[in-house]
Write a protein that holds these residues in place. Structure first.
Motif, mmCIF file in Angstrom:
data_model
loop_
_atom_site.group_PDB
_atom_site.id
_atom_site.type_symbol
_atom_site.label_atom_id
_atom_site.label_comp_id
_atom_site.label_asym_id
_atom_site.label_seq_id
_atom_site.Cartn_x
_atom_site.Cartn_y
_atom_site.Cartn_z
ATOM 1 N N THR B 214 36.521 37.420 37.305
ATOM 2 C CA THR B 214 35.924 38.612 37.885
ATOM 3 C C THR B 214 34.446 38.701 37.538
ATOM 4 N N HIS B 215 33.729 39.523 38.294
ATOM 5 C CA HIS B 215 32.335 39.773 37.944
ATOM 6 C C HIS B 215 32.203 41.167 37.327
ATOM 7 N N ASP B 216 33.321 41.906 37.303
ATOM 8 C CA ASP B 216 33.260 43.307 36.898
ATOM 9 C C ASP B 216 33.517 43.443 35.402
ATOM 10 N N LEU B 217 32.461 43.739 34.663
ATOM 11 C CA LEU B 217 32.579 43.787 33.201
ATOM 12 C C LEU B 217 33.507 44.890 32.731
ATOM 13 N N THR B 218 33.591 45.991 33.478
ATOM 14 C CA THR B 218 34.454 47.077 33.025
ATOM 15 C C THR B 218 35.916 46.640 33.084
ATOM 16 N N VAL B 219 36.266 45.875 34.134
ATOM 17 C CA VAL B 219 37.633 45.373 34.244
ATOM 18 C C VAL B 219 37.922 44.394 33.113
ATOM 19 N N VAL B 220 36.955 43.546 32.817
ATOM 20 C CA VAL B 220 37.112 42.578 31.736
ATOM 21 C C VAL B 220 37.355 43.296 30.420
ATOM 22 N N GLN B 221 36.543 44.299 30.173
ATOM 23 C CA GLN B 221 36.642 45.019 28.914
ATOM 24 C C GLN B 221 38.008 45.683 28.774
ATOM 25 N N HIS B 222 38.577 46.075 29.898
ATOM 26 C CA HIS B 222 39.885 46.711 29.834
ATOM 27 C C HIS B 222 41.022 45.706 29.676
ATOM 28 N N MET B 223 40.941 44.596 30.408
ATOM 29 C CA MET B 223 42.097 43.701 30.517
ATOM 30 C C MET B 223 42.110 42.535 29.519
ATOM 31 N N ALA B 224 40.950 41.993 29.181
ATOM 32 C CA ALA B 224 40.925 40.671 28.558
ATOM 33 C C ALA B 224 41.212 40.697 27.065
ATOM 34 N N ASP B 225 41.776 39.596 26.578
ATOM 35 C CA ASP B 225 41.858 39.364 25.147
ATOM 36 C C ASP B 225 40.678 38.504 24.717
ATOM 37 N N THR B 226 40.422 37.464 25.529
ATOM 38 C CA THR B 226 39.306 36.572 25.249
ATOM 39 C C THR B 226 38.450 36.497 26.507
ATOM 40 N N VAL B 227 37.146 36.397 26.331
ATOM 41 C CA VAL B 227 36.247 36.376 27.477
ATOM 42 C C VAL B 227 35.371 35.142 27.417
ATOM 43 N N GLY B 228 35.238 34.446 28.545
ATOM 44 C CA GLY B 228 34.290 33.343 28.658
ATOM 45 C C GLY B 228 33.222 33.730 29.666
ATOM 46 N N VAL B 229 31.964 33.585 29.289
ATOM 47 C CA VAL B 229 30.866 33.954 30.183
ATOM 48 C C VAL B 229 30.262 32.687 30.770
ATOM 49 N N LEU B 230 30.187 32.632 32.100
ATOM 50 C CA LEU B 230 29.674 31.445 32.773
ATOM 51 C C LEU B 230 28.293 31.714 33.344
ATOM 52 N N TYR B 231 27.444 30.705 33.273
ATOM 53 C CA TYR B 231 26.149 30.798 33.943
ATOM 54 C C TYR B 231 25.850 29.452 34.573
ATOM 55 N N LEU B 232 25.691 29.441 35.876
ATOM 56 C CA LEU B 232 25.361 28.222 36.601
ATOM 57 C C LEU B 232 26.302 27.064 36.263
ATOM 58 N N GLY B 233 27.592 27.356 36.261
ATOM 59 C CA GLY B 233 28.572 26.291 36.099
ATOM 60 C C GLY B 233 28.883 25.908 34.674
ATOM 61 N N ARG B 234 28.203 26.516 33.719
ATOM 62 C CA ARG B 234 28.470 26.184 32.318
ATOM 63 C C ARG B 234 28.938 27.405 31.558
ATOM 64 N N LEU B 235 29.816 27.147 30.588
ATOM 65 C CA LEU B 235 30.241 28.232 29.704
ATOM 66 C C LEU B 235 29.108 28.465 28.708
ATOM 67 N N VAL B 236 28.563 29.684 28.658
ATOM 68 C CA VAL B 236 27.470 29.931 27.718
ATOM 69 C C VAL B 236 27.951 30.667 26.476
ATOM 70 N N GLU B 237 29.045 31.428 26.610
ATOM 71 C CA GLU B 237 29.547 32.126 25.437
ATOM 72 C C GLU B 237 31.024 32.407 25.612
ATOM 73 N N GLU B 238 31.755 32.329 24.522
ATOM 74 C CA GLU B 238 33.166 32.678 24.549
ATOM 75 C C GLU B 238 33.488 33.390 23.248
ATOM 76 N N ALA B 239 34.214 34.510 23.376
ATOM 77 C CA ALA B 239 34.550 35.263 22.166
ATOM 78 C C ALA B 239 35.708 36.192 22.469
ATOM 79 N N PRO B 240 36.423 36.639 21.404
ATOM 80 C CA PRO B 240 37.412 37.698 21.595
ATOM 81 C C PRO B 240 36.701 38.909 22.176
ATOM 82 N N ARG B 241 37.431 39.701 22.973
ATOM 83 C CA ARG B 241 36.800 40.775 23.719
ATOM 84 C C ARG B 241 35.951 41.702 22.859
ATOM 85 N N ASP B 242 36.552 42.224 21.799
ATOM 86 C CA ASP B 242 35.835 43.237 21.025
ATOM 87 C C ASP B 242 34.579 42.672 20.380
#
Lengths: 323, 321
Positions: B214-242
């Motif tokens: 998704t592109h919607d951060l509010t949905v991510v914050q509600h649903m996810a346990d772990t989040v991976g952030v992508l920029y131009l095809g690469r993973l730039v950051e990954e961390a537990p939601r909180d």
């Protein structure tokens, strides 16, 4: 109070169909002051875009204005003829739509499109128009604007295209801008740019803005006042901080509560039961009563009129029931 | 903690060159679009992993590769220990495929308008020769519709109801993993709340694992346990939601969070982010984010930062601490 730029009074839009006459906009009233941004929120089918289209005189047939008045300063515009309305549109009302590709002519360079608009509405020479078009593009932040005057819409990214549309909407110095979901098709980072731009330009010029969107976050950040629509009617209208943090209409409260941000840290989101009724089968009384947790007999019998710029509800939240 | 999905070094390149005759006449080089480059992450069983990013970040391409709708150009995807693109064991392949389902963004486009809801929902079972007695009816009730709806056609339902039908279809083959590509982006907020709640309930009930795109951060914050952030095809950051929402480490993640509209941001004057996402056909050298990055130093323009661990985060930034 200064004179409002736009005053919509008891506006009714009707669509005759084979079975019944539908009312996508039902007795909606709102004012917008100079330099003010009025947010109009609601879900799909709530009538928010239809209200905007009625103001600019671009209702698609067979939809038509069936009642009420629309005043632009001291000019009544809902009764104007096609040609007179065409002069008002662009000159006094600018428009920004959701999809910038469909609001630009793909066959004309963007510089020419802006020049054409300026020449149509302002008494200036061609050279002057060209200079103004360039200034407009620079103002909305198109890099290397001079070189890009000759570029076509497809050569721009979505965000840049929306900037061009904003330049086009503002180039004739209108008193009112109607922005219908201007950032819905854009990414978050670009959305922030476009909203900031719209805010800045309108503040500087004292342009009144009707910002139609479904995004409560955008409303919170950009709007001064907000109107919440439900099933074609105004549910609540008021200062944005008041309506968003302390909504009086149960629908406005439900809408705010169901955004994921409002229930942070909770396992489940608050939800409003059911769905918005179709226009052809609106319930009697308040359109929201079948989904409303506080509905009483009075709500089933008669819709509450929007009172004094506050909620159209017989039993507004946070207040004792008014007799 | 068991990883249900293991993605390692995943890349996907699309050939977006002009037709060969045009290339010949106009002397244009071949154009390759790196939609996904060297992405690695694990999705823990029964958790929700969210991939976020703006358009062109490659999030949907990754989703399509995970379900097998696209094949990777490089790298491996293992689901329950089976690599769908490598394995030769037919049984394992069949079994793993039934474990994966997908929910798409547009519920108007992802349901066949000529099929009855019953046939749509039972298809994942029937296509593999299974018996589907009353399956559609019971699933419909589980997703909050009524059993009588099974005989109707998709056009008789609203957007939110259609998305419920899509969810029922995804559940039919009793999958372990559901890839959700922007499942609520086409829906209104109040309907979105209903669908997200339903998805949470089903996850608890069936022990599902979600890969949420998704592109919607509010949905991510509600649903996810772990989040991976992508920029131009690469993973730039990954961390537990909180951890991510409290203290984002990558400047792009920070920019994304700052730019997102806040519900209590009355009259907030944001300093809007600079620039736009670059052309993925000719991405900038070094760190792809450096032209827009407020912190960039000379090193960022030359050397691409590797993913490294910083606290609970994995970050691809030279400067992250």
């Amino acid at each position: 109070m200064p004179e409002p730029v736009l005053s919509v009074r008891e506006l009714i839009v009707e669509i005759p169909t084979r079975h019944a006459v539908l009312r996508p906009v039902d007795r909606v009233s709102m004012d917008i002051q100079p330099g003010e941004i009025l947010g109009v929120v609601g879900e799909s089918g709530a009538g928010k875009s239809m209200t905007g289209n009625a103001v600019i005189g671009l209702l698609d047939r067979p939809a038509h204005i069936a009642g009420g008045e629309i005043w632009l300063r001291d000019l009544r515009i809902d009764t104007l003829g096609r040609e007179a309305m065409r002069k008002v549109r662009g000159k006094q009302i600018g428009m920004v739509f959701q999809d910038p590709l469909t609001s630009l002519n793909p066959l004309l360079p963007i510089g020419e499109q802006i020049e054409e608009t300026i020449l149509e509405h302002l008494p200036v020479s061609r050279d002057e128009a060209k200079a103004r078009a360039l200034a407009a593009l620079e103002e909305v932040g198109i890099p290397a604007a001079k070189d890009r005057m000759g570029a076509y819409p497809h050569q721009f990214s979505g965000g840049m295209r929306q900037r061009v549309v904003i330049a086009l909407a503002l180039c004739a110095e209108p008193a009112l801008v109607i922005a219908d979901e201007p950032t819905t098709a854009l990414d978050v980072s670009v959305q922030a740019q476009i909203i900031a731009l719209l805010k800045k330009l309108c503040r500087e010029r004292g342009t009144a803005v009707m910002l139609v969107t479904h995004d409560m976050g955008v409303i919170a950040e950009a709007a001064d006042r907000v109107a919440v629509m439900y099933a074609g009617r105004l549910a609540e209208i008021g200062p944005v901080r008041e309506v968003l943090t302390n909504p009086a209409h149960p629908y406005a409260a439900g809408l705010m509560g169901s955004t994921p941000l409002a229930s942070l840290g909770k396992r489940r989101l608050n939800q409003i039961p059911g769905t918005m009724p179709r226009l052809g089968s609106l319930p009697d009384g308040c359109a929201f009563h079948p989904r409303c947790p506080h509905a009483q007999d009075r709500c089933r019998a008669n819709p509450a009129p929007p009172r004094d710029g506050r909620a159209a509800c017989w039993f507004p939240l946070g207040a004792e029931a008014v007799a | 903690m068991n990883a249900l999905v293991r993605v390692a070094g995943l890349s996907r390149i699309f050939d977006v060159s002009a037709p060969w005759l045009n290339r010949l006449l106009e002397r244009k080089p071949k154009a390759m679009l790196h939609a996904v480059s060297d992405v690695s992450f694990d999705v823990v069983e029964k958790s929700v992993y969210a991939l976020v990013g703006e358009s062109g970040s490659g999030k949907s391409t990754i989703g399509k590769m995970v379900v097998g709708l696209l094949s990777p150009s490089d790298g491996a995807i293992e689901i329950g220990g089976v690599d769908l693109n490598q394995t030769t064991d037919k049984d394992a392949l069949e079994r793993t495929r039934t474990d994966i389902q997908m929910i798409f963004q547009d519920p108007y486009a992802s349901l066949n308008p000529r099929w009855r809801v019953r046939d749509i929902i039972e298809e994942p079972v029937v296509a593999r020769g299974g018996e589907a007695n009353g399956l559609a009816e019971s699933l419909l009730e589980q997703v909050g519709l009524s059993a009588a709806d099974a005989g109707k056609f998709p056009h008789e339902f609203s957007g939110g109801q259609r998305q419920r039908i899509c969810i029922a279809r995804a559940l039919a083959s009793e999958p372990k993993l559901i890839v959700c590509d922007e499942p609520t982006s086409a829906l209104d907020v109040s309907v979105q709340a209903q669908v997200l709640n339903l998805m949470s309930d089903l996850r608890d009930e069936f022990g599902l694992t979600y890969l949420f795109i998704t592109h919607d951060l509010t949905v991510v914050q509600h649903m996810a346990d772990t989040v991976g952030v992508l920029y131009l095809g690469r993973l730039v950051e990954e961390a537990p939601r909180d951890a991510l929402f409290e203290a984002p480490k990558h400047p792009y993640t920070r920019m994304l969070f700052d730019a997102a509209p806040k519900l209590d941001g009355f009259g907030r004057e944001v300093d809007p982010p600079k620039g736009e996402i670059p052309d993925p056909i000719n991405p900038p050298a070094g760190c792809a984010f450096h032209p827009r990055c407020p912190l960039a130093v000379d090193r960022c323009a030359v050397e691409r930062p590797e993913m490294r661990e910083v606290g609970a985060h994995r970050v691809a930034c030279h400067l992250a601490k």
